[in-house]
Scaffold this motif. Sequence first.
Motif, PDB file in Angstrom:
ATOM      1  N   LEU A  36       0.955  -1.073  -0.075  1.00  0.00           N
ATOM      2  CA  LEU A  36       0.145  -0.035   0.149  1.00  0.00           C
ATOM      3  C   LEU A  36       0.885   1.188  -0.131  1.00  0.00           C
ATOM      4  CD1 LEU A  36      -2.657   1.370   0.388  1.00  0.00           C
ATOM      5  CD2 LEU A  36      -2.920   1.014   2.736  1.00  0.00           C
ATOM      6  N   MET A  37       1.848   1.327   0.729  1.00  0.00           N
ATOM      7  CA  MET A  37       2.810   2.527   0.847  1.00  0.00           C
ATOM      8  C   MET A  37       3.638   2.824  -0.422  1.00  0.00           C
ATOM      9  SD  MET A  37       4.167   2.490   4.658  1.00  0.00           S
ATOM     10  CE  MET A  37       5.245   3.876   4.228  1.00  0.00           C
ATOM     11  N   ARG A  38       3.952   1.466  -1.099  1.00  0.00           N
ATOM     12  CA  ARG A  38       4.442   1.713  -2.552  1.00  0.00           C
ATOM     13  C   ARG A  38       3.587   2.189  -3.405  1.00  0.00           C
ATOM     14  NH1 ARG A  38       9.970   0.264  -2.263  1.00  0.00           N
ATOM     15  NH2 ARG A  38      10.594  -0.542  -4.368  1.00  0.00           N
ATOM     16  N   LEU A  39       2.429   1.874  -3.467  1.00  0.00           N
ATOM     17  CA  LEU A  39       1.321   2.486  -4.409  1.00  0.00           C
ATOM     18  C   LEU A  39       1.179   3.755  -4.191  1.00  0.00           C
ATOM     19  CD1 LEU A  39      -0.876  -0.539  -4.296  1.00  0.00           C
ATOM     20  CD2 LEU A  39       0.752  -0.015  -6.330  1.00  0.00           C
ATOM     21  N   LEU A  40       1.151   4.350  -2.800  1.00  0.00           N
ATOM     22  CA  LEU A  40       1.009   5.611  -2.457  1.00  0.00           C
ATOM     23  C   LEU A  40       2.278   6.618  -2.876  1.00  0.00           C
ATOM     24  CD1 LEU A  40      -1.333   5.272   0.578  1.00  0.00           C
ATOM     25  CD2 LEU A  40      -2.077   5.719  -1.741  1.00  0.00           C
ATOM     26  N   LEU A  41       3.361   5.914  -2.607  1.00  0.00           N
ATOM     27  CA  LEU A  41       4.502   6.809  -2.413  1.00  0.00           C
ATOM     28  C   LEU A  41       5.274   6.882  -3.522  1.00  0.00           C
ATOM     29  CD1 LEU A  41       5.623   6.379   1.389  1.00  0.00           C
ATOM     30  CD2 LEU A  41       4.472   8.278   0.315  1.00  0.00           C
ATOM     31  N   ASP A  42       5.211   5.847  -4.238  1.00  0.00           N
ATOM     32  CA  ASP A  42       6.064   5.614  -5.564  1.00  0.00           C
ATOM     33  C   ASP A  42       6.338   6.874  -6.025  1.00  0.00           C
ATOM     34  OD1 ASP A  42       7.577   3.868  -6.723  1.00  0.00           O
ATOM     35  OD2 ASP A  42       6.328   3.289  -8.165  1.00  0.00           O
ATOM     36  N   ASP A  43       5.335   7.699  -6.473  1.00  0.00           N
ATOM     37  CA  ASP A  43       5.457   8.976  -7.581  1.00  0.00           C
ATOM     38  C   ASP A  43       6.175  10.041  -6.683  1.00  0.00           C
ATOM     39  OD1 ASP A  43       4.769   7.511  -9.583  1.00  0.00           O
ATOM     40  OD2 ASP A  43       2.521   8.459  -9.329  1.00  0.00           O
ATOM     41  N   GLU A  46      11.738   8.711  -3.655  1.00  0.00           N
ATOM     42  CA  GLU A  46      12.715   7.999  -4.422  1.00  0.00           C
ATOM     43  C   GLU A  46      12.717   6.566  -3.622  1.00  0.00           C
ATOM     44  OE1 GLU A  46      14.749   8.539  -6.941  1.00  0.00           O
ATOM     45  OE2 GLU A  46      13.725  10.504  -7.179  1.00  0.00           O
ATOM     46  N   PRO A  47      12.783   5.386  -4.485  1.00  0.00           N
ATOM     47  CA  PRO A  47      12.662   3.803  -3.984  1.00  0.00           C
ATOM     48  C   PRO A  47      13.956   3.811  -2.865  1.00  0.00           C
ATOM     49  CG  PRO A  47      13.148   4.051  -6.295  1.00  0.00           C
ATOM     50  CD  PRO A  47      13.457   5.352  -6.061  1.00  0.00           C
ATOM     51  N   LEU A  48      15.146   4.680  -2.770  1.00  0.00           N
ATOM     52  CA  LEU A  48      15.831   4.477  -1.489  1.00  0.00           C
ATOM     53  C   LEU A  48      15.231   4.831  -0.241  1.00  0.00           C
ATOM     54  CD1 LEU A  48      18.649   3.999  -0.295  1.00  0.00           C
ATOM     55  CD2 LEU A  48      19.121   6.291  -0.936  1.00  0.00           C
ATOM     56  N   TYR A  49      14.387   6.056  -0.417  1.00  0.00           N
ATOM     57  CA  TYR A  49      13.801   6.843   0.878  1.00  0.00           C
ATOM     58  C   TYR A  49      12.676   5.921   1.237  1.00  0.00           C
ATOM     59  CZ  TYR A  49      16.766  10.477  -0.201  1.00  0.00           C
ATOM     60  OH  TYR A  49      17.710  11.393  -0.283  1.00  0.00           O
ATOM     61  N   ILE A  50      11.940   5.118   0.321  1.00  0.00           N
ATOM     62  CA  ILE A  50      10.899   4.252   0.656  1.00  0.00           C
ATOM     63  C   ILE A  50      11.387   3.093   1.166  1.00  0.00           C
ATOM     64  CG2 ILE A  50       9.128   2.917  -0.321  1.00  0.00           C
ATOM     65  CD1 ILE A  50       8.715   4.857  -2.646  1.00  0.00           C
ATOM     66  N   ASN A  51      12.457   2.497   0.846  1.00  0.00           N
ATOM     67  CA  ASN A  51      13.138   1.243   1.375  1.00  0.00           C
ATOM     68  C   ASN A  51      13.663   1.780   2.860  1.00  0.00           C
ATOM     69  OD1 ASN A  51      12.663  -0.528  -0.608  1.00  0.00           O
ATOM     70  ND2 ASN A  51      14.712   0.034  -1.476  1.00  0.00           N
ATOM     71  N   ILE A  52      14.212   2.755   3.063  1.00  0.00           N
ATOM     72  CA  ILE A  52      14.748   3.183   4.355  1.00  0.00           C
ATOM     73  C   ILE A  52      13.175   3.233   5.402  1.00  0.00           C
ATOM     74  CG2 ILE A  52      15.602   5.171   5.687  1.00  0.00           C
ATOM     75  CD1 ILE A  52      17.327   5.669   3.448  1.00  0.00           C
ATOM     76  N   LEU A  53      12.169   4.077   4.762  1.00  0.00           N
ATOM     77  CA  LEU A  53      10.904   4.094   5.474  1.00  0.00           C
ATOM     78  C   LEU A  53      10.471   2.845   5.952  1.00  0.00           C
ATOM     79  CD1 LEU A  53       8.769   6.112   6.916  1.00  0.00           C
ATOM     80  CD2 LEU A  53       7.642   5.825   4.407  1.00  0.00           C
ATOM     81  N   LEU A  54      10.395   1.962   4.914  1.00  0.00           N
ATOM     82  CA  LEU A  54       9.952   0.324   5.238  1.00  0.00           C
ATOM     83  C   LEU A  54      10.680  -0.408   6.160  1.00  0.00           C
ATOM     84  CD1 LEU A  54       9.052  -0.902   1.755  1.00  0.00           C
ATOM     85  CD2 LEU A  54       7.286   0.628   3.249  1.00  0.00           C
ATOM     86  N   ASN A  55      12.099  -0.222   6.345  1.00  0.00           N
ATOM     87  CA  ASN A  55      12.641  -0.660   7.436  1.00  0.00           C
ATOM     88  C   ASN A  55      12.680   0.308   8.673  1.00  0.00           C
ATOM     89  OD1 ASN A  55      14.581  -2.913   6.480  1.00  0.00           O
ATOM     90  ND2 ASN A  55      15.181  -1.343   4.847  1.00  0.00           N
ATOM     91  N   VAL A  56      12.491   1.506   8.813  1.00  0.00           N
ATOM     92  CA  VAL A  56      12.121   2.116  10.105  1.00  0.00           C
ATOM     93  C   VAL A  56      10.572   1.489  10.790  1.00  0.00           C
ATOM     94  CG1 VAL A  56      11.418   4.107  11.098  1.00  0.00           C
ATOM     95  CG2 VAL A  56      13.338   3.896   9.715  1.00  0.00           C
ATOM     96  N   ILE A  57       9.715   1.392   9.844  1.00  0.00           N
ATOM     97  CA  ILE A  57       8.291   0.944  10.207  1.00  0.00           C
ATOM     98  C   ILE A  57       8.566  -0.729  10.681  1.00  0.00           C
ATOM     99  CG2 ILE A  57       6.097   0.073   9.200  1.00  0.00           C
ATOM    100  CD1 ILE A  57       6.244   2.602   7.426  1.00  0.00           C
ATOM    101  N   THR A  58       9.293  -1.303   9.950  1.00  0.00           N
ATOM    102  CA  THR A  58       9.559  -2.805  10.546  1.00  0.00           C
ATOM    103  C   THR A  58       9.966  -2.740  11.769  1.00  0.00           C
ATOM    104  OG1 THR A  58       9.759  -3.582   8.182  1.00  0.00           O
ATOM    105  CG2 THR A  58      10.818  -5.111   9.881  1.00  0.00           C
TER     106      THR A  58
END
Length: 150
Positions: A36-43, A46-58
Amino acid sequence: MDEAILNEGEPRLGMFMRRAVAYLVDTAILCAVFLLMRLLLDDVLEPLYINILLNVITLLYFSIMESSSRQATIGKGLLGLIVTDRDGNALSFGRALLRNFARYINFFLFGLGYLTLFFTKRRQCLHDLIGRTCVVREGEAGEEDDIFQM
């Protein structure tokens, strides 16, 4: 205190299969959130920041849930597991964060840190040893175990 978790009347240790299934449940939940976050934040990011955010959420998901009054993530709760310190007490947020941050060491070791579960008296993975924690079963010590015993 090394033997407290193993004595009669004390909680039973969380065994491999039960812990693995609990982790799969938690992973499925996090994957749905990540998708869901990927779909909302993809545009937006940047993918790097999304990955960092996902690791923090985990990290926050596991740490907040394991240091809460439930002492378990959703998956662990469904499988009757809780996370305690070596003395059987609830974790502080700091200890839970250390425990879960230490899981990243397992990634760099290609998962070999999970094998320590089979060789330690308290069935601790590397991140449990670093965080000085144990995963134990809820319920009475005399309660019969099931197919998840391993």
